[in-house]
Design a protein around this motif. Sequence first.
Motif, PDB file in Angstrom:
ATOM      1  N   GLY A  85       0.797  -1.241   0.111  1.00 58.04           N
ATOM      2  CA  GLY A  85       0.127  -0.271  -0.014  1.00 58.04           C
ATOM      3  C   GLY A  85       0.775   1.388   0.121  1.00 58.04           C
ATOM      4  N   TRP A  86       1.958   1.213   0.652  1.00 57.18           N
ATOM      5  CA  TRP A  86       2.743   2.203   0.919  1.00 57.18           C
ATOM      6  C   TRP A  86       3.412   2.559  -0.548  1.00 57.18           C
ATOM      7  CZ3 TRP A  86       2.729   6.376   3.893  1.00 57.18           C
ATOM      8  CH2 TRP A  86       2.154   6.256   5.155  1.00 57.18           C
ATOM      9  N   ILE A  87       3.728   1.514  -1.213  1.00 55.30           N
ATOM     10  CA  ILE A  87       4.438   1.518  -2.605  1.00 55.30           C
ATOM     11  C   ILE A  87       3.470   2.124  -3.563  1.00 55.30           C
ATOM     12  CG2 ILE A  87       5.439   0.249  -4.550  1.00 55.30           C
ATOM     13  CD1 ILE A  87       6.513  -1.665  -2.456  1.00 55.30           C
ATOM     14  N   LEU A  88       2.192   1.697  -3.265  1.00 57.59           N
ATOM     15  CA  LEU A  88       1.297   2.426  -4.372  1.00 57.59           C
ATOM     16  C   LEU A  88       0.868   3.783  -4.141  1.00 57.59           C
ATOM     17  CD1 LEU A  88      -1.341  -0.651  -4.296  1.00 57.59           C
ATOM     18  CD2 LEU A  88       0.162   0.156  -6.297  1.00 57.59           C
ATOM     19  N   GLN A  89       0.940   4.362  -2.838  1.00 56.53           N
ATOM     20  CA  GLN A  89       1.125   5.539  -2.313  1.00 56.53           C
ATOM     21  C   GLN A  89       2.012   6.660  -3.276  1.00 56.53           C
ATOM     22  OE1 GLN A  89      -1.812   6.716  -0.751  1.00 56.53           O
ATOM     23  NE2 GLN A  89      -2.232   4.410  -0.688  1.00 56.53           N
ATOM     24  N   LEU A  90       3.238   6.077  -3.189  1.00 60.51           N
ATOM     25  CA  LEU A  90       4.417   6.550  -3.939  1.00 60.51           C
ATOM     26  C   LEU A  90       3.968   6.744  -5.353  1.00 60.51           C
ATOM     27  CD1 LEU A  90       7.198   7.954  -3.675  1.00 60.51           C
ATOM     28  CD2 LEU A  90       8.051   5.778  -4.042  1.00 60.51           C
ATOM     29  N   LEU A  91       3.645   5.660  -5.886  1.00 65.04           N
ATOM     30  CA  LEU A  91       3.311   5.422  -7.342  1.00 65.04           C
ATOM     31  C   LEU A  91       2.223   6.256  -7.581  1.00 65.04           C
ATOM     32  CD1 LEU A  91       4.201   3.952  -9.529  1.00 65.04           C
ATOM     33  CD2 LEU A  91       2.563   2.137  -9.169  1.00 65.04           C
ATOM     34  N   ILE A 111      -1.070  11.062   2.738  1.00 68.28           N
ATOM     35  CA  ILE A 111      -1.611  11.594   4.188  1.00 68.28           C
ATOM     36  C   ILE A 111      -2.708  10.788   4.859  1.00 68.28           C
ATOM     37  CG2 ILE A 111      -2.343  13.545   5.542  1.00 68.28           C
ATOM     38  CD1 ILE A 111      -0.733  15.253   3.437  1.00 68.28           C
ATOM     39  N   THR A 112      -3.784  10.639   3.834  1.00 71.68           N
ATOM     40  CA  THR A 112      -5.188   9.918   4.373  1.00 71.68           C
ATOM     41  C   THR A 112      -4.756   8.442   4.712  1.00 71.68           C
ATOM     42  OG1 THR A 112      -6.409  11.530   3.018  1.00 71.68           O
ATOM     43  CG2 THR A 112      -7.540   9.205   3.523  1.00 71.68           C
ATOM     44  N   TRP A 113      -3.740   7.965   3.874  1.00 70.19           N
ATOM     45  CA  TRP A 113      -3.306   6.489   4.042  1.00 70.19           C
ATOM     46  C   TRP A 113      -2.896   6.576   5.345  1.00 70.19           C
ATOM     47  CZ3 TRP A 113      -3.747   1.639   2.142  1.00 70.19           C
ATOM     48  CH2 TRP A 113      -2.851   0.715   2.642  1.00 70.19           C
ATOM     49  N   TRP A 114      -1.788   7.230   5.654  1.00 62.82           N
ATOM     50  CA  TRP A 114      -0.934   7.411   6.821  1.00 62.82           C
ATOM     51  C   TRP A 114      -1.689   7.511   7.952  1.00 62.82           C
ATOM     52  CZ3 TRP A 114      -0.768  11.628  10.125  1.00 62.82           C
ATOM     53  CH2 TRP A 114       0.001  11.499  11.208  1.00 62.82           C
ATOM     54  N   TYR A 115      -2.858   8.505   8.032  1.00 64.19           N
ATOM     55  CA  TYR A 115      -3.485   8.617   9.124  1.00 64.19           C
ATOM     56  C   TYR A 115      -4.801   7.386   9.346  1.00 64.19           C
ATOM     57  CZ  TYR A 115      -6.981  10.865  12.301  1.00 64.19           C
ATOM     58  OH  TYR A 115      -7.973  10.972  13.328  1.00 64.19           O
ATOM     59  N   GLY A 116      -5.184   6.861   8.036  1.00 65.51           N
ATOM     60  CA  GLY A 116      -5.924   5.712   8.388  1.00 65.51           C
ATOM     61  C   GLY A 116      -5.314   4.454   8.886  1.00 65.51           C
ATOM     62  N   ILE A 117      -3.902   4.139   8.759  1.00 64.48           N
ATOM     63  CA  ILE A 117      -3.336   3.254   9.149  1.00 64.48           C
ATOM     64  C   ILE A 117      -2.967   3.399  10.713  1.00 64.48           C
ATOM     65  CG2 ILE A 117      -0.863   1.988   9.048  1.00 64.48           C
ATOM     66  CD1 ILE A 117      -2.621   1.194   6.724  1.00 64.48           C
ATOM     67  N   ARG A 118      -2.237   4.541  10.899  1.00 65.46           N
ATOM     68  CA  ARG A 118      -2.250   5.053  12.304  1.00 65.46           C
ATOM     69  C   ARG A 118      -3.036   4.795  13.300  1.00 65.46           C
ATOM     70  NH1 ARG A 118      -2.652  10.001  13.809  1.00 65.46           N
ATOM     71  NH2 ARG A 118      -1.759  10.634  15.971  1.00 65.46           N
TER      72      ARG A 118
END
Length: 147
Positions: A85-91, A111-118
Amino acid sequence: MAKLTKAQREWRPGMPKKRRSTKVMFASTVLLLESFVALFGTLAVFGLRRGEFPPLLVFGVGIGLSLVLALTCAVLTKPWGVALGWILQLLLVLTGFIEPTMFIVGGLFAITWWYGIRTGIRIDRESAERDREQQAWDAAHPEGQSN
């Protein structure tokens, strides 16, 4: 006769229902939304940059990215799922080199991905602790016993 899942075959009366991961739910939501963004971004690139890229390449890469984003939801429970998922965020952020608006959109989704995971990890941890406390209370206070 319908084929039973593993969880259905292993179920016994009185078994507590396994709690679903909030982290996985939040991450899946973000990935599915990004899948739609990738699909609509593909259409935008096709319309705005018609002469710059071959249409087959635009649709192949765009729809491929959209499918990978959606299918990643299925592997989020695996140890490597969140890393993917992090790789796809970068992509998604890097698609800004093709359509500059995607730098902003991809960055906001990252940022939304980071917040959701955290936040999902924190909620899952709190839920597990609450379940342990409930089990301890249930063990100390069997049914039918009055205090």
